[in-house]
Structure formats: structure tokens, C-alpha cells
Write a protein that holds these residues in place. Structure first.
Motif, mmCIF file in Angstrom:
data_model
loop_
_atom_site.group_PDB
_atom_site.id
_atom_site.type_symbol
_atom_site.label_atom_id
_atom_site.label_comp_id
_atom_site.label_asym_id
_atom_site.label_seq_id
_atom_site.Cartn_x
_atom_site.Cartn_y
_atom_site.Cartn_z
ATOM 1 N N SER A 1 21.135 9.744 -4.679
ATOM 2 C CA SER A 1 21.827 9.549 -6.169
ATOM 3 C C SER A 1 22.981 8.704 -6.006
ATOM 4 C CB SER A 1 22.666 11.217 -5.846
ATOM 5 O OG SER A 1 21.645 12.018 -6.175
ATOM 6 N N TRP A 2 23.377 8.260 -4.973
ATOM 7 C CA TRP A 2 24.793 7.513 -4.804
ATOM 8 C C TRP A 2 24.720 6.150 -4.243
ATOM 9 C CZ3 TRP A 2 25.444 12.753 -3.880
ATOM 10 C CH2 TRP A 2 26.360 13.389 -4.629
ATOM 11 N N ILE A 3 25.311 5.249 -4.710
ATOM 12 C CA ILE A 3 25.748 4.043 -4.134
ATOM 13 C C ILE A 3 26.857 4.441 -3.139
ATOM 14 C CG2 ILE A 3 26.423 1.600 -4.152
ATOM 15 C CD1 ILE A 3 24.905 1.260 -6.799
ATOM 16 N N THR B 1 -3.063 5.878 1.154
ATOM 17 C CA THR B 1 -2.539 6.369 2.215
ATOM 18 C C THR B 1 -3.004 5.694 3.515
ATOM 19 O OG1 THR B 1 -2.447 8.779 1.044
ATOM 20 C CG2 THR B 1 -2.194 8.423 3.348
ATOM 21 N N VAL B 2 -2.198 5.162 4.378
ATOM 22 C CA VAL B 2 -2.745 4.022 5.378
ATOM 23 C C VAL B 2 -2.772 5.268 6.456
ATOM 24 C CG1 VAL B 2 -1.830 2.495 7.072
ATOM 25 C CG2 VAL B 2 -1.289 2.058 4.551
ATOM 26 N N LYS B 3 -3.972 4.821 7.380
ATOM 27 C CA LYS B 3 -4.486 5.910 8.339
ATOM 28 C C LYS B 3 -4.472 5.137 9.648
ATOM 29 C CE LYS B 3 -5.865 9.173 5.735
ATOM 30 N NZ LYS B 3 -5.214 10.483 5.645
ATOM 31 N N LEU C 1 0.906 -1.239 0.049
ATOM 32 C CA LEU C 1 -0.172 -0.030 0.095
ATOM 33 C C LEU C 1 0.779 1.318 0.159
ATOM 34 C CD1 LEU C 1 -2.554 -1.112 2.745
ATOM 35 C CD2 LEU C 1 -2.767 -1.270 0.194
ATOM 36 N N GLU C 2 0.862 1.974 -1.078
ATOM 37 C CA GLU C 2 1.538 3.146 -1.180
ATOM 38 C C GLU C 2 0.580 4.514 -1.379
ATOM 39 O OE1 GLU C 2 4.875 4.244 -1.203
ATOM 40 O OE2 GLU C 2 4.184 6.153 -1.524
ATOM 41 N N GLY C 3 0.983 5.538 -0.524
ATOM 42 C CA GLY C 3 0.297 6.748 -0.508
ATOM 43 C C GLY C 3 0.418 7.523 -1.867
ATOM 44 N N ARG C 4 1.639 7.636 -2.196
ATOM 45 C CA ARG C 4 1.828 8.340 -3.242
ATOM 46 C C ARG C 4 1.318 7.775 -4.820
ATOM 47 N NH1 ARG C 4 7.382 9.187 -1.042
ATOM 48 N NH2 ARG C 4 7.659 11.592 -0.375
ATOM 49 N N MET C 5 1.592 8.106 -5.751
ATOM 50 C CA MET C 5 1.098 7.730 -7.088
ATOM 51 C C MET C 5 2.337 7.129 -7.750
ATOM 52 S SD MET C 5 -2.060 7.797 -6.763
ATOM 53 C CE MET C 5 -2.228 7.113 -8.523
ATOM 54 N N GLY D 1 9.776 6.125 -3.006
ATOM 55 C CA GLY D 1 9.670 6.961 -1.998
ATOM 56 C C GLY D 1 10.904 7.834 -2.029
ATOM 57 N N ARG D 2 11.802 7.703 -1.082
ATOM 58 C CA ARG D 2 12.768 8.789 -1.216
ATOM 59 C C ARG D 2 14.042 8.475 -2.161
ATOM 60 N NH1 ARG D 2 13.939 8.682 5.035
ATOM 61 N NH2 ARG D 2 12.339 6.985 5.075
ATOM 62 N N ILE D 3 13.625 7.874 -3.021
ATOM 63 C CA ILE D 3 14.358 7.578 -4.367
ATOM 64 C C ILE D 3 13.444 8.160 -5.478
ATOM 65 C CG2 ILE D 3 15.199 5.865 -6.138
ATOM 66 C CD1 ILE D 3 15.985 3.996 -3.526
ATOM 67 N N GLY E 1 12.761 -0.039 7.268
ATOM 68 C CA GLY E 1 12.888 1.496 6.735
ATOM 69 C C GLY E 1 14.334 1.879 7.236
ATOM 70 N N GLU E 2 14.971 2.921 6.600
ATOM 71 C CA GLU E 2 16.218 3.212 6.915
ATOM 72 C C GLU E 2 16.558 3.696 8.344
ATOM 73 O OE1 GLU E 2 17.216 6.438 7.894
ATOM 74 O OE2 GLU E 2 15.283 7.895 7.598
ATOM 75 N N ALA E 3 15.379 4.300 9.027
ATOM 76 C CA ALA E 3 15.773 4.622 10.390
ATOM 77 C C ALA E 3 15.823 3.265 11.345
ATOM 78 C CB ALA E 3 14.447 5.298 11.020
ATOM 79 N N THR F 1 20.567 5.494 4.665
ATOM 80 C CA THR F 1 21.083 5.239 3.323
ATOM 81 C C THR F 1 20.058 4.124 2.469
ATOM 82 O OG1 THR F 1 22.050 3.109 4.036
ATOM 83 C CG2 THR F 1 23.403 5.248 4.051
ATOM 84 N N VAL F 2 20.171 4.091 1.116
ATOM 85 C CA VAL F 2 19.700 3.175 0.343
ATOM 86 C C VAL F 2 19.744 1.902 0.791
ATOM 87 C CG1 VAL F 2 19.044 2.265 -1.985
ATOM 88 C CG2 VAL F 2 19.221 4.774 -1.487
ATOM 89 N N HIS F 3 21.033 1.409 0.949
ATOM 90 C CA HIS F 3 21.341 0.153 1.204
ATOM 91 C C HIS F 3 20.904 -0.412 2.624
ATOM 92 C CE1 HIS F 3 25.087 2.664 2.054
ATOM 93 N NE2 HIS F 3 25.100 1.737 2.947
#
Ligand SMILES: Cc1cc2nc3c(=O)[nH]c(=O)nc-3n(C[C@H](O)[C@H](O)[C@H](O)COP(=O)(O)OP(=O)(O)OC[C@H]3O[C@@H](n4cnc5c(N)ncnc54)[C@H](O)[C@@H]3O)c2cc1C
Length: 453
Positions: free
Chosen positions: A85-87, A236-238, A59-63, A67-69, A425-427, A435-437
Motif C-alpha cells: 500500500s505504501w511508498i 506458469t513456469v515449471k 512469463l507470468e503464471g497469474r492472469m 504480483g504482491r502489488i 525479487g524482494e528477497a 519492499t516494493v522499492h
């Protein structure tokens, strides 16, 4: 690995005029999973669970996914990444393997290929560069000494100011020190130096090797992960309700039921309270959500008619007289062959700038560029800016360890609630946060935890 085969427990329900979509077959396994968020963490979890026989809906809120990529295609001849942008560190980095398998073009950039200009826009002399190296060493010593010797945590600002005899420094040294703090720490971790924990802000790891830019757009990575996954956009999950058997995940228009849920909401979204958990999250997790920090990093991407800077350098540093403003730039002219400069702002100014209009941001950027390259440089033909802190699907760039928090709170954030609500998730990644990885590995770990039930 043995997976429990559970009978469907949740009937198809109707709540008011909201339809409920049951993901579960009326018989036995496969088990049903909902993943919240189609960023790299959510897609990694979804891919892994699907490959292991789970029926997965994301379930994804955006279209869009990623996400942050986020690769912008506004300039048809040059994709631009407004998020990652980077690896970072290509050796052993799981994203390198994905990029290789997809034959994605990467270009190495080098943080040592940097030219630094002083406040008046003059390139530093060799003495000036040596002074920067000396000051960098004294900042690093101040941080190490605070981490080793203080009995109580303090802000990074206090640790550095005390450890570098700030009050006795001349104005030029203060500007250089502030530049280093911004360039080395605020740009890296996103937090303001007044907010970061001196003890824990850098309690993370990095892969070795080079930094690789994906010049045709980072989204190729998330697009490939999303292929074949059932992603429901605009959902959008509520609310996430695990009080009864199974889990009910309520969006603005539908309720989905599943056996388990993997939550990959950014820390900023968790902090905002936009998603309600029933029962409420355990006190230690709620505490970690409140205490960890959400940092700021924004890009201002300027496209010019021609290159007017020395394009043998990847990075351009500027010793701004107003600490942390327009101090870091990358030239994309070498990696892309196009006359493009990207200004980065992090920490307090990174957040402040989100209140500016696009033209105010460009005007502010041009003031610095004119100081460095002269008043006759052309205006940009076009610009693209990010505002990650204002975006309700991220509310910030990435997480950092704020004064009052510890890095172990990331483990608390990652811990499942019962056997039904999992987090990624990254956090949540203690080793490679922000980071992405790290986000990718956290998604794989959450899937592994689900499968270990
Ligand atoms: C400007 C910038 C530059 C960066 N540069 C780099 C870099 O060069 N290299 C690097 O390794 N990392 C970089 N990062 C960090 C990296 O982008 C992130 O750590 C990573 O992409 C986070 O992935 P994620 O899956 O944890 O979160 P996200 O990508 O944020 O995914 C979470 C998803 O949840 C969705 N969502 C949010 N709320 C809801 C809701 N209520 N309901 C449904 N869906 C919801 C979001 O839309 C999003 O798709 C950068 C980040 C920024 C902002």
C-alpha cells in the motif's frame, strides 16, 4: 557497454505435443531474454532490458501483472490494495519518482498518529503511553544487547525475553511487550518472533521521509511499467533448463528459449520446489532458499456504513491478551473519505487466519472492534481479505531472516548462475528486502548484470 552478439543456437523444437516458441531471430543480436514473473522486480528488469535493445518476454503464471502489488476494484468507488500500500520513505525512493512522473495521488500517513487501547478496550492513559515508551526502549535495548554481546545467534523471542527480564514481569507488562514485538517487528518483517534471527532480522535500511499511501491503487505503478512489455499471462513456469546452449523455460503449456533468463520467483515459490532447475541450483543458493524465512502479513479490509472510530488518527493499536492478534489497524477514513478500517495480522496469527473462512475472519475482527468501540457498532457492509500464504504464486507475504540464516544469504540468492540464469525479487535485495522499492531495484540490478556480460 558492449553486448555480445550471439548467433541463435536453439532450433525450433517440439517436445511431445508441447510447442516451443523460439524468441530468437535466425540471425544475430538483439539478444533474447525471458523474465519469469510480472511483479515489480520482473517488470523493472524487463523494462530496462527492452530499453537497452533486448527482446524480452515476461512469463507470468497469474492472469494479471503486479504480483504482491494487487489493487482490488471490487468496490467501484474505492480501489483497495490487498498487497503493498505504501511508498515507505519517500525521499530518494525510486517509487516516489515513478509516482510523481505518473502524477499518481499520494496521501501521507503518520505512524505517530496512533491511538492505543488496552486489553479491555480503554484508551491508554498518559501513564499507559509512557509505560509503552519505556517498554519499547527496553525491547530495543534487549535486541541491541543480544546483537552486540551474544556469541551465538538466538531467536528474537529468546533475546527479548532474556533482555527484558520477562519471567519477572507482571501480566500487564507481558501483554504490552507482546504488543510491541508484534507491532514493531512481526508486522514489519512478517516472521514470528520465535523464528526471526536476533542477529540479522533488522539488517536492512530504509529511505527517509514520509510514508505515502497510493489511495487510487498501487497497481498504477506496475501497470505503467508493464505498458509496452510482452507479458504472457497464464504461463506458469515449471522448469528452467540451462544445461545446453541458451536457456529453455518450460511452462505448463509451452517451452520458450532464450539467451538468458531473469528469475523473479518469490522465495515462497522457490522453497516450494514448484519450479525445477536443470542443472540443480548450486548448494549455497539452495541453502539460502531453504534457510531464509517467508513471512506472513494479511489484511482484513472492512467497509462500514459510517465512521464510529476517532478518525483523526491513522493507526489504532490494541493490546490483545492473545499476543499478536488484531493488534494493528489503519483507518482509511481520512485518506480516502470512506468508512474503511484495515486490520493487519502478521507472523503466526497472520498464517493461522488463512485457514478461516471470510466470515470467521470478520467475526474474529469484530470481537476486537466491539471490545474497543462497544457492542452497538454496526456490522461491516462488505469485507475483503488477503491470504498470501495460501497463494501458490507467492506462498507468503515477504522474506525475513530466520534463525539459522544470515542477511548475506540474500546476496547468495541474488547471484547469477553461470552467465545465463539471473535472479531478482524482494528477497534478493540485501538493503531493502520485503519492499516494493527493494524488489524494483533488484530488477534493475539484474538487468544491469545481464548487460554487463
Ligand atoms: C500484505 C502485504 C503488504 C505489503 N505492504 C508493502 C508496502 O506497503 N510497501 C512496500 O514497499 N512493500 C510492501 N509489501 C511488499 C511488496 O509487496 C513486495 O516486496 C514486492 O511487491 C515484491 O515484488 P517481487 O517482484 O519481488 O515479487 P512478486 O510481486 O511476488 O512478483 C513475482 C511474480 O512471479 C509470479 N510467479 C510466481 N510463480 C510463478 C511461476 N511458477 N511461473 C510464472 N510466474 C510466477 C507471480 O505471480 C508474481 O507476479 C507488502 C506485501 C504484502 C504481501
Amino acid at each position: 557497454m558492449q553486448r555480445r552478439k550471439l548467433l541463435m543456437t536453439l532450433p525450433l523444437l517440439l517436445c511431445g505435443n508441447k510447442s516451443i516458441t523460439s524468441l530468437q531471430a535466425a540471425t544475430v543480436a538483439p539478444r533474447n531474454a525471458v523474465v519469469v514473473g510480472a511483479g515489480i522486480a520482473g517488470l523493472a528488469a524487463a523494462k530496462s532490458l527492452s530499453a537497452n535493445g533486448y527482446r524480452v518476454i515476461v512469463l507470468e503464471g497469474r492472469m494479471r501483472s503486479g504480483g504482491r502489488i494487487l489493487t482490488s476494484r471490487l468496490w467501484v468507488d474505492q480501489p483497495i490494495d490487498l498487497g503493498a500500500s505504501w511508498i515507505h520513505g519517500n525521499k530518494g525512493n525510486p517509487i516516489t519518482s515513478i509516482a510523481k512522473s505518473l502524477q499518481i495521488k499520494t496521501v501521507e500517513t503518520n505512524s505517530d498518529a496512533e491511538i492505543i487501547y488496552d486489553t479491555n478496550g480503554k484508551e491508554l492513559s498518559s501513564l499507559g503511553y509512557r509505560n509503552i515508551d519505556t517498554l519499547r526502549a527496553s525491547v530495543e535495548n534487549a535486541v541491541t544487547s543480544a546483537q552486540r554481546n551474544l556469541s551465538k545467534d538466538t531467536s528474537l523471542q529468546t533475546a527479548i525475553e532474556n533482555g527484558t527480564s520477562w519471567s519477572t514481569r507482571n501480566a500487564a507488562d507481558k501483554i504490552s511487550l507482546r504488543y510491541l514485538i508484534n507491532s514493531d517487528y512481526e508486522q514489519e518483517y512478517g516472521g514470528s518472533y520465535s523464528q526471526m534471527s536476533a542477529f540479522w532480522f533488522d539488517d536492512d535500511y530504509a529511505f527517509s521521509g514520509s510514508d505515502l499511501l497510493l489511495t487510487n491503487g498501487y497497481s498504477a505503478i506496475t501497470d505503467s511499467l508493464a505498458a509496452g512489455i510482452d507479458v504472457r499471462f497464464g504461463q506458469t513456469v515449471k522448469q528452467i533448463n540451462s544445461q545446453n546452449s541458451g536457456v529453455l523455460i518450460q511452462t505448463q503449456s509451452q517451452t520458450y528459449s532464450a539467451d538468458i533468463v531473469v528469475v523473479t520467483l518469490p522465495l515462497g515459490v522457490l522453497q516450494s520446489g514448484a519450479v525445477k532447475f536443470l542443472p540443480p541450483l548450486p548448494a549455497d543458493k539452495a541453502n539460502a532458499i531453504t534457510k531464509l524465512g517467508v513471512g506472513s502479513l494479511n489484511k482484513c479490509v472492512l467497509r462500514f456504513e459510517r465512521v464510529f472510530w476517532s478518525d483523526q488518527y491513522d493507526w489504532i493499536g490494541y493490546l490483545s491478551s492473545i499476543g499478536g492478534q488484531w493488534s494493528e489497524w489503519i483507518s482509511l477514513s481520512k485518506p480516502t473519505g470512506k468508512p474503511i478500517l484495515v486490520g493487519f495480522n502478521a507472523g503466526d496469527f497472520g498464517r493461522q487466519i488463512e485457514g478461516y473462512t471470510d466470515s470467521e475472519i470478520v467475526a474474529s475482527a469484530m470481537t476486537t472492534l466491539r471490545k474497543i468501540f462497544g457492542s452497538t457498532i454496526p456490522l461491516p457492509l462488505s469485507c475483503q481479505v488477503s491470504r498470501w500464504g495460501k497463494d501458490p504464486f507467492s506462498y507468503g507475504a515477504y522474506s525475513y531472516v530466520k534463525l539459522g540464516a544470515t542477511s548475506s544469504m540474500r546476496n547468495t540468492l541474488a547471484a547469477p548462475v553461470g552467465k545465463k540464469v539471473f535472479f531478482a525479487g524482494e528477497a534478493t535485495h540485501r538493503r531493502y528486502p520485503g519492499t516494493v522499492h527493494g524488489a524494483y531495484l533488484s530488477g534493475l540490478q539484474a538487468a544491469k548484470d545481464v548487460m554487463a556480460l
